[in-house]
Design an enzyme around this catalytic site. Sequence first.
Site, PDB file in Angstrom:
ATOM      1  CB  SER A  69      -2.685 -10.508  23.896  1.00 51.44           C
ATOM      2  OG  SER A  69      -3.419 -11.156  24.019  1.00 51.44           O
ATOM      3  CE1 TYR A  90      -2.546 -12.480  18.799  1.00 56.12           C
ATOM      4  CE2 TYR A  90      -2.754 -13.232  20.966  1.00 56.12           C
ATOM      5  CZ  TYR A  90      -2.799 -11.932  20.290  1.00 56.12           C
ATOM      6  OH  TYR A  90      -3.327 -10.629  19.753  1.00 56.12           O
TER       7      TYR A  90
HETATM    8  P1  NAP Z   1      -6.267  -6.581  12.508  1.00 53.80           P
HETATM    9  O1  NAP Z   1      -7.474  -6.011  12.423  1.00 53.80           O
HETATM   10  O2  NAP Z   1      -5.942  -7.827  12.345  1.00 53.80           O
HETATM   11  O3  NAP Z   1      -4.421  -5.736  12.190  1.00 53.80           O
HETATM   12  C1  NAP Z   1      -3.916  -6.419  11.866  1.00 53.80           C
HETATM   13  C2  NAP Z   1      -2.518  -6.501  11.112  1.00 53.80           C
HETATM   14  O4  NAP Z   1      -1.762  -6.099  11.241  1.00 53.80           O
HETATM   15  C3  NAP Z   1      -2.689  -4.744   9.461  1.00 53.80           C
HETATM   16  O5  NAP Z   1      -3.127  -3.851   9.447  1.00 53.80           O
HETATM   17  C4  NAP Z   1      -2.447  -6.769   8.644  1.00 53.80           C
HETATM   18  O6  NAP Z   1      -2.578  -4.982   7.821  1.00 53.80           O
HETATM   19  C5  NAP Z   1      -0.995  -5.442  10.122  1.00 53.80           C
HETATM   20  N1  NAP Z   1      -0.387  -6.700   9.680  1.00 53.80           N
HETATM   21  C6  NAP Z   1      -0.518  -8.257   9.380  1.00 53.80           C
HETATM   22  N2  NAP Z   1       0.263  -8.700   8.636  1.00 53.80           N
HETATM   23  C7  NAP Z   1       1.580  -8.043   8.387  1.00 53.80           C
HETATM   24  C8  NAP Z   1       2.415  -7.859   8.144  1.00 53.80           C
HETATM   25  N3  NAP Z   1       3.265  -9.024   7.883  1.00 53.80           N
HETATM   26  N4  NAP Z   1       2.798  -6.787   7.355  1.00 53.80           N
HETATM   27  C9  NAP Z   1       2.459  -6.014   8.188  1.00 53.80           C
HETATM   28  N5  NAP Z   1       1.677  -5.667   8.916  1.00 53.80           N
HETATM   29  C10 NAP Z   1       1.030  -6.541   8.370  1.00 53.80           C
HETATM   30  O7  NAP Z   1      -5.836  -6.938  14.186  1.00 53.80           O
HETATM   31  P2  NAP Z   1      -6.402  -6.129  15.155  1.00 53.80           P
HETATM   32  O8  NAP Z   1      -7.224  -6.604  16.183  1.00 53.80           O
HETATM   33  O9  NAP Z   1      -6.277  -4.560  15.232  1.00 53.80           O
HETATM   34  O10 NAP Z   1      -4.892  -6.004  15.934  1.00 53.80           O
HETATM   35  C11 NAP Z   1      -3.966  -5.446  16.205  1.00 53.80           C
HETATM   36  C12 NAP Z   1      -2.533  -5.468  17.010  1.00 53.80           C
HETATM   37  O11 NAP Z   1      -3.229  -5.736  18.361  1.00 53.80           O
HETATM   38  C13 NAP Z   1      -2.351  -6.751  17.008  1.00 53.80           C
HETATM   39  O12 NAP Z   1      -1.010  -7.260  17.933  1.00 53.80           O
HETATM   40  C14 NAP Z   1      -3.198  -7.917  17.904  1.00 53.80           C
HETATM   41  O13 NAP Z   1      -2.336  -8.681  18.067  1.00 53.80           O
HETATM   42  C15 NAP Z   1      -2.993  -7.065  19.092  1.00 53.80           C
HETATM   43  N6  NAP Z   1      -4.607  -7.651  19.756  1.00 53.80           N
HETATM   44  C16 NAP Z   1      -5.806  -7.056  19.074  1.00 53.80           C
HETATM   45  C17 NAP Z   1      -6.980  -8.047  19.840  1.00 53.80           C
HETATM   46  C18 NAP Z   1      -8.340  -8.063  19.597  1.00 53.80           C
HETATM   47  O14 NAP Z   1      -9.182  -7.911  20.416  1.00 53.80           O
HETATM   48  N7  NAP Z   1      -8.777  -7.127  18.715  1.00 53.80           N
HETATM   49  C19 NAP Z   1      -6.737  -8.519  21.190  1.00 53.80           C
HETATM   50  C20 NAP Z   1      -5.080  -8.403  22.295  1.00 53.80           C
HETATM   51  C21 NAP Z   1      -4.654  -7.445  20.768  1.00 53.80           C
HETATM   52  P3  NAP Z   1      -2.747  -6.184   6.342  1.00 53.80           P
HETATM   53  O15 NAP Z   1      -4.166  -6.006   6.641  1.00 53.80           O
HETATM   54  O16 NAP Z   1      -2.227  -5.345   4.789  1.00 53.80           O
HETATM   55  O17 NAP Z   1      -2.573  -7.587   6.512  1.00 53.80           O
END
Ligand code: NAP
Length: 252
Positions: free
Chosen positions: A144, A157
Site C-alpha cells: 500500500s 493498517y
Molecule cells: P476489497 O474490495 O475490500 O476486497 C478485499 C478482499 O479481501 C475481498 O475479496 C474480501 O472477501 C477479502 N477478505 C477480507 N477479509 C477476508 C478474510 N478474513 N478471509 C479471506 N478473505 C478476506 O479491497 P481491495 O481494495 O480490492 O483491496 C485488496 C488489497 O489491496 C488489500 O490488501 C488492500 O489493503 C490493498 N490495497 C487497496 C487499495 C485501494 O485503494 N483499494 C490501496 C492499497 C492497497 P470478502 O468479501 O469475502 O470479505
Amino acid sequence: MQKQFDLSGKTALVTGCNTGLGQAMAVALAQAGCDVVGVNRSEPTETTKHVAATGRTFFDVRADLSDKTAIPKAFEEALAATGHLDILVNNAGIIRREDAVEFSEEDWDAVMNLNIRSLFFLSQLVAKQFIKQGWGGKIINIASMLSYQGGVRVPSYTASKSAVLGLTKALANEWAKHNINVNAIAPGYMETNNTQALRADVDRNKAILERIPAERWGTPEDIAGPCVFLASEASAYVHGFTLAVDGGWLAR
Ligand code: NAP
C-alpha cells in the site's frame, strides 16, 4: 517476448478475489493462461464467471484467513484441487479507521491477523510446496502507499502494510536461491469497496485527486499488467521489490 509473459499450464492461488483488486488480478492471470484457485470468505460469483470466460479453470476455496486454523486447510484444499502451485497472490486485506488514542485491540488484531499474519503463514506453506516441486515460483504481496507513509487514523493498517514491504524483502533474501521470486505491488488510491467511504467524502476525494499526478483514481485493471509481469518469466531477476502502481503519488 510474448512467450515470457505466457502463463499457460501454471496455477495461481489468489486470496480475496471475489471483488476489487483481487478479482482484476485473478482474471488477468487467467487471461495470461493460468488456472486460478480463489480463496475467499464469500462466494466469488463474478470472478468464477470472468475466469470461465477466458477458457481457464477457476477453483473455489472458502476460508476466513484471519482464523489461523483455516490457513493450512485452505492451502491443502487448493493443492488437492490443482495438483501443483506456481503463483501466490496475497491480496486479501482489510482496513479499520479510528483515532489512535481510541484504537481498540480488536481492530488492531483483526487487521494484523489478516494483512500480515495470514500473508506470512500462507507464504510459508506455499514456499515449502515450491521448494518440494523444485521449479521455483512467484509470490506477489499486496502492499500500500501506507507501506511508505504513516496515514491518519489507520494505525494497524499502516503497521501491517509497512510489514508487508519489509517481509517481502526478508522472504526474498531466503527464497531467491530456490528460484522463488517474492515481490509486492503497492497500489495507490484505487476505486474499490475498500475506498468507497473516502471517495464519498467530497473534501477528502478532492484533496486526494489534487495530489495524484495522473489526476484520477486507479482502477482494478491498472494492476493487472504489473501482476502478470511479476507472475511471469519476464521478472525472473526481480527479487524483494515493491512496485508502486499509484499514478505517481509517491513521486510527488
Ligand atoms: P476489497 O474490495 O475490500 O476486497 C478485499 C478482499 O479481501 C475481498 O475479496 C474480501 O472477501 C477479502 N477478505 C477480507 N477479509 C477476508 C478474510 N478474513 N478471509 C479471506 N478473505 C478476506 O479491497 P481491495 O481494495 O480490492 O483491496 C485488496 C488489497 O489491496 C488489500 O490488501 C488492500 O489493503 C490493498 N490495497 C487497496 C487499495 C485501494 O485503494 N483499494 C490501496 C492499497 C492497497 P470478502 O468479501 O469475502 O470479505
